[in-house]
Design an enzyme around this catalytic site. Structure first.
Site, PDB file in Angstrom:
ATOM      1  CG  ASP A  25      -1.892  -1.164   1.231  1.00 11.98           C
ATOM      2  OD1 ASP A  25      -1.994  -1.868   0.217  1.00 11.98           O
ATOM      3  OD2 ASP A  25      -2.519  -1.389   2.284  1.00 11.98           O
ATOM      4  CE  LYS A 134      -3.301  -4.496   1.340  1.00 12.01           C
ATOM      5  NZ  LYS A 134      -4.157  -3.779   2.297  1.00 12.01           N
ATOM      6  CB  CYS A 167      -2.172  -3.081   5.281  1.00 15.22           C
ATOM      7  SG  CYS A 167      -3.813  -2.309   5.143  1.00 15.22           S
TER       8      CYS A 167
END
Length: 231
Positions: A25, A134, A167
């Site tokens: 990310d 995701k 995450c």
């Protein structure tokens, strides 16, 4: 060819060509002023060194034959993938909560195709890399990650990215339950929240779920001299 990475709580040996570097990310949302985390009140002022360290780690990993996997967290423009009120994600996602509090941001945070969703300019996937969307914190949830790794015989995962305590840790934990060996490069990650959150996440990882190292040590482990020592 095997190499040994100095790490906490102990060194770990792995074959780079049967391992993956995972970049979690590294989007404008999480690493750039004006992105979602910044707008939600989180400090992103110290992400620039992390971006540089990820660049270094990616270059070394690619040269050593490691698979590079890039994740982008977010949802479709209508936020169907985010889940409605029947989903805990609807209630806990700070991006969704921020948009509800500030309606003028609706459609701008973590929506596929938006500036917020894009990877930062400094980090550009190359041919042969894999880019995966995701919809939740874990990179294993509703993605082909497990299938991609197993089909290539990959068992060792080296993690970088944002946020360490959300995450990154979620994906590493899920990998642990699926019998993957997870390593975090601590100076190539950044937390969402105060500094103690970073320390707590790294403590959890090195104590219960994986290993912790740093970019310089990782690059040294991938150098030709390190392979020669193992051989």
């Amino acid at each position: 060819m095997m190499t040994t990475l100095t790490a906490r709580p102990e060194a770990i040996t792995f074959d780079p060509q049967q391992s993956a570097l995972i970049v979690v990310d590294m989007q404008n949302a999480y690493a750039t002023p004006g992105g979602y985390l910044d707008l939600a009140g989180f400090d992103v002022s110290t992400t620039r060194p992390v971006i540089a360290n990820i660049q270094t780690a990616v270059t070394a990993a690619r040269a050593a034959g490691m698979l590079i996997i890039w994740f982008q967290n977010g949802w479709d423009e209508q936020y169907v993938e985010a889940g409605g009120p029947g989903s805990p994600n609807f209630h806990k996602s700070n991006a969704l909560k921020t948009m509800r509090k500030q309606p003028q941001l609706q459609g701008k945070l973590l929506a596929k195709g938006s500036w917020d969703y894009q990877l930062v300019d400094e980090l550009v996937p190359q041919p042969g890399d894999i880019v995966l969307p995701k919809p939740r914190y874990s990179g294993f949830f509703n993605t082909p990650l497990d299938s991609i790794l197993r089909s290539r015989g990959i068992r060792h995962l080296v993690f970088t990215g944002i946020a360490t305590n959300v995450c990154v840790e979620s994906t590493l934990r899920d990998g642990f339950f699926l019998e993957y060996f997870g390593v975090v490069l601590e100076d190539a990650t950044h937390q969402a929240g105060p500094e103690f959150v970073q320390k707590a996440a790294l403590f959890n990882i090195e104590t219960f779920f994986g290993w912790v190292s740093d970019v310089e040590t990782f690059c040294d482990a991938l150098s030709p001299t390190s392979f020669a020592r193992i051989a």
